[in-house]
Design an enzyme around this catalytic site. Sequence first.
Site, PDB file in Angstrom:
ATOM      1  N   LYS A 145      55.405  57.875  59.390  1.00  0.00           N
ATOM      2  CA  LYS A 145      56.877  57.213  59.003  1.00  0.00           C
ATOM      3  C   LYS A 145      58.094  58.095  58.473  1.00  0.00           C
ATOM      4  O   LYS A 145      59.326  58.394  58.504  1.00  0.00           O
ATOM      5  CB  LYS A 145      57.017  56.488  58.019  1.00  0.00           C
ATOM      6  CG  LYS A 145      56.366  54.548  58.747  1.00  0.00           C
ATOM      7  CD  LYS A 145      56.355  54.307  59.801  1.00  0.00           C
ATOM      8  CE  LYS A 145      56.225  53.031  60.821  1.00  0.00           C
ATOM      9  NZ  LYS A 145      56.815  52.767  62.365  1.00  0.00           N
TER      10      LYS A 145
HETATM   11  C1  LIG Z   1      50.179  51.430  58.322  1.00  0.00           C
HETATM   12  C2  LIG Z   1      50.687  52.230  59.641  1.00  0.00           C
HETATM   13  N1  LIG Z   1      49.678  52.536  60.475  1.00  0.00           N
HETATM   14  C3  LIG Z   1      50.765  52.440  61.757  1.00  0.00           C
HETATM   15  C4  LIG Z   1      51.859  52.904  62.166  1.00  0.00           C
HETATM   16  C5  LIG Z   1      52.329  52.514  63.576  1.00  0.00           C
HETATM   17  O1  LIG Z   1      53.208  53.553  64.194  1.00  0.00           O
HETATM   18  P1  LIG Z   1      54.599  53.146  64.771  1.00  0.00           P
HETATM   19  O2  LIG Z   1      55.505  51.964  64.473  1.00  0.00           O
HETATM   20  O3  LIG Z   1      54.947  54.801  65.027  1.00  0.00           O
HETATM   21  O4  LIG Z   1      54.448  52.648  66.532  1.00  0.00           O
HETATM   22  C6  LIG Z   1      52.703  51.955  60.929  1.00  0.00           C
HETATM   23  C7  LIG Z   1      54.346  51.815  61.246  1.00  0.00           C
HETATM   24  O5  LIG Z   1      54.755  50.553  60.911  1.00  0.00           O
HETATM   25  C8  LIG Z   1      51.931  51.594  59.638  1.00  0.00           C
HETATM   26  O6  LIG Z   1      51.972  51.452  58.769  1.00  0.00           O
END
Ligand SMILES: Cc1ncc(COP(=O)(O)O)c(C=O)c1O
Length: 329
Positions: free
Chosen positions: A48
């Site tokens: 993020k």
């Molecule tokens: C631990 C984790 N994995 C995967 C994601 C997924 O990412 P995206 O929001 O870019 O789809 C997030 C998003 O909050 C996350 O916190």
Amino acid sequence: MAATLTQYPSILDFIGHTPLIHLKRINPYPLATFLAKAEFTNPGGSVKDRMVLHIINDAEKRGVLKKGGTLIENTSGNTGAAVAMIAAIRGYKAILTMPDKVSQEKQNALKAYGAEIIVCPTSAPPDSPEHYVNRAISLANETPNSFRINQYDNPKNPEAHYLTTGPEIWEQSHGKVDYFVASASTGGTISGVGRFLKEKNPKVKVVMPDPIGSIYYHYFKTGNIPEGGNCNYQLEGIGEDHIAHAMDFSILDDVIKVKDKDAFQCGRRLALEEGVFAGGSSGANVWACLEIAKTLKEPAVIVTVLPDGGIKYLSKMYNDAWMKKNNYL
Ligand SMILES: Cc1ncc(COP(=O)(O)O)c(C=O)c1O
């Protein structure tokens, strides 16, 4: 290998440029090569950091985020860490709303950066004012000189991955990518990376594992939003109970359902077999790589992301008592 040692003006200057790791021991399928982008090495601890920095830089440039302002966001913890880290460095206040299933470690990490956190019930339906997204929206409306990151609907979210994560994967894999696998919440990662890789090679297949209880699988397969999608699964940060506009379903070739148990067990195997200590969504992603690898008829390079690290889940997936209580062992 000669290391290049350098100084960085701030911790934000080493966001991105994460390693792409060849996972060899967890993969028993000779036709498959697994490459995993270690996003937990970002300074805020997750994938993020990239999009939050991109969105804040853009807001500052456009003058919508002003000196001394308040950053507000709904987050399952990782976006919050990025917001809180950047707020600390740039002198903003941070207020973060989150569902109560977010681990205590993640909540405490945000407080360490000086952020204010507001915990909301996971069971609150998407139209309830108590839902963590709605709480963030009303806070942003009430708070003067505030800026909401709006990760679910902000086109700058997938753009960050289109501009950084995608090109890095292409370069690090020498353009040899057959599959890109990523579970999604906002969809920023899979949409931005998927778009970039497909522009480079339209044959790249983009596959999303989705937790049982999330609405994305059903929406992808039928075009309808199912009743009762409630996110009452234990995996954090992936799957959704509403459609995020940052999620580009047209980039997806397939969505496969993943169980909490399979994701957590696969995540634990990553530590045991590869020495990679990652979170539950990393487990879900690598589990999906294994499912794809099973079906291969010819050699393929399967690239995935490891969105965050295991240290945030010591009280959950890395706690045997918690795993046993939930019948995950
Ligand atoms: C631990 C984790 N994995 C995967 C994601 C997924 O990412 P995206 O929001 O870019 O789809 C997030 C998003 O909050 C996350 O916190």
